[in-house]
Design a protein around this motif. Structure first.
Motif, mmCIF file in Angstrom:
data_model
loop_
_atom_site.group_PDB
_atom_site.id
_atom_site.type_symbol
_atom_site.label_atom_id
_atom_site.label_comp_id
_atom_site.label_asym_id
_atom_site.label_seq_id
_atom_site.Cartn_x
_atom_site.Cartn_y
_atom_site.Cartn_z
ATOM 1 N N LYS A 62 -8.445 5.761 -0.603
ATOM 2 C CA LYS A 62 -9.562 6.308 -1.386
ATOM 3 C C LYS A 62 -9.517 7.825 -1.434
ATOM 4 O O LYS A 62 -9.878 8.438 -2.430
ATOM 5 N N GLY A 63 -9.081 8.449 -0.336
ATOM 6 C CA GLY A 63 -9.146 9.901 -0.255
ATOM 7 C C GLY A 63 -10.593 10.333 -0.117
ATOM 8 O O GLY A 63 -11.494 9.493 0.010
ATOM 9 N N ASN A 64 -10.839 11.597 -0.134
ATOM 10 C CA ASN A 64 -12.213 12.108 -0.069
ATOM 11 C C ASN A 64 -12.210 13.590 -0.404
ATOM 12 O O ASN A 64 -11.165 14.190 -0.605
ATOM 13 N N ASP A 65 -13.382 14.144 -0.421
ATOM 14 C CA ASP A 65 -13.493 15.577 -0.678
ATOM 15 C C ASP A 65 -14.038 16.290 0.558
ATOM 16 O O ASP A 65 -14.645 17.341 0.458
ATOM 17 N N TYR A 66 -13.789 15.690 1.726
ATOM 18 C CA TYR A 66 -14.260 16.277 2.981
ATOM 19 C C TYR A 66 -13.562 17.612 3.235
ATOM 20 O O TYR A 66 -12.353 17.724 3.132
ATOM 21 N N ASN A 67 -14.350 18.605 3.514
ATOM 22 C CA ASN A 67 -13.821 19.912 3.893
ATOM 23 C C ASN A 67 -14.793 20.516 4.896
ATOM 24 O O ASN A 67 -15.933 20.823 4.534
ATOM 25 N N LYS B 163 0.872 -1.177 0.000
ATOM 26 C CA LYS B 163 0.000 0.000 0.000
ATOM 27 C C LYS B 163 0.909 1.227 0.000
ATOM 28 O O LYS B 163 1.665 1.442 0.925
ATOM 29 N N SER B 164 0.828 2.018 -1.058
ATOM 30 C CA SER B 164 1.736 3.170 -1.131
ATOM 31 C C SER B 164 1.051 4.448 -1.595
ATOM 32 O O SER B 164 1.638 5.511 -1.531
ATOM 33 N N SER B 165 -0.174 4.347 -2.050
ATOM 34 C CA SER B 165 -0.821 5.540 -2.601
ATOM 35 C C SER B 165 -1.845 6.120 -1.621
ATOM 36 O O SER B 165 -3.040 6.058 -1.840
ATOM 37 N N LEU B 166 -1.348 6.670 -0.522
ATOM 38 C CA LEU B 166 -2.220 7.290 0.469
ATOM 39 C C LEU B 166 -2.426 8.752 0.080
ATOM 40 O O LEU B 166 -1.478 9.450 -0.261
ATOM 41 N N LYS B 167 -3.645 9.213 0.134
ATOM 42 C CA LYS B 167 -4.011 10.556 -0.336
ATOM 43 C C LYS B 167 -3.943 11.585 0.789
ATOM 44 O O LYS B 167 -4.349 11.328 1.911
ATOM 45 N N ALA B 168 -3.448 12.752 0.435
ATOM 46 C CA ALA B 168 -3.367 13.866 1.375
ATOM 47 C C ALA B 168 -4.679 14.644 1.350
ATOM 48 O O ALA B 168 -5.085 15.135 0.300
ATOM 49 N N THR B 169 -5.339 14.710 2.485
ATOM 50 C CA THR B 169 -6.580 15.472 2.632
ATOM 51 C C THR B 169 -6.986 15.436 4.102
ATOM 52 O O THR B 169 -6.242 14.941 4.946
#
Length: 147
Positions: A106-111, A81-87
């Motif tokens: 997965k990441g997300n668009d949480y803001n 597992k290497s593709s962790l998203k910054a958010t």
């Protein structure tokens, strides 16, 4: 029938290897399990752009979402597992390590600063301004000034 010394040593070694294997598997499952299965509170976690696995592990450990940051790095490598998203994430202590890593992949668009509004036909602008004012720290006049 008496066992010779050679077979006794082999048997002892096999038993020791079995204990080591079973102990390692139990320890692995413990470290990958949720920190607190009863704690369902949402915890906001910010993963900055360019954060390494070590940095992410440190952030998660500081928020008490994982049990060990070194194990977190090993787990990532072992499971490729290497593709962790910054958010910004909302995670919980009752999430397993697999669930946390899955969310980070997965990441997300949480803001937390974004408000979603659905505009319906037949409503007046003043009704929407009032609704926005009720759900934010802004007055109706401040909202009208932006429009």
């Amino acid at each position: 029938m008496k066992l010779k010394k050679g077979p006794k040593i082999v048997l002892i070694i096999l038993v020791l290897l079995a204990f080591i294997f079973i102990g390692s598997a139990v320890f692995w499952m413990y470290l990958a399990s949720p920190v607190d299965t009863n704690d369902k509170r949402a915890i906001e976690v910010v993963i900055p752009e360019g954060a390494t696995a070590s940095k992410i592990g440190t952030i998660l450990k500081e928020k008490d979402l994982i049990k060990n940051e070194i194990f977190f790095k090993i787990y990532l490598k072992f499971n490729k597992k290497s593709s962790l998203k910054a958010t910004t994430y909302v995670l919980k202590k009752n999430m397993s390590l697999d669930e946390i890593i899955s969310a980070l992949e997965k990441g997300n668009d949480y803001n937390p600063d974004v408000i979603k509004i659905t505009f319906k036909e037949g409503k007046r602008l003043t009704e929407y301004v009032k609704l926005i004012a009720e759900n934010t720290n802004h007055t109706e006049s401040e909202i009208f000034a932006v429009i």
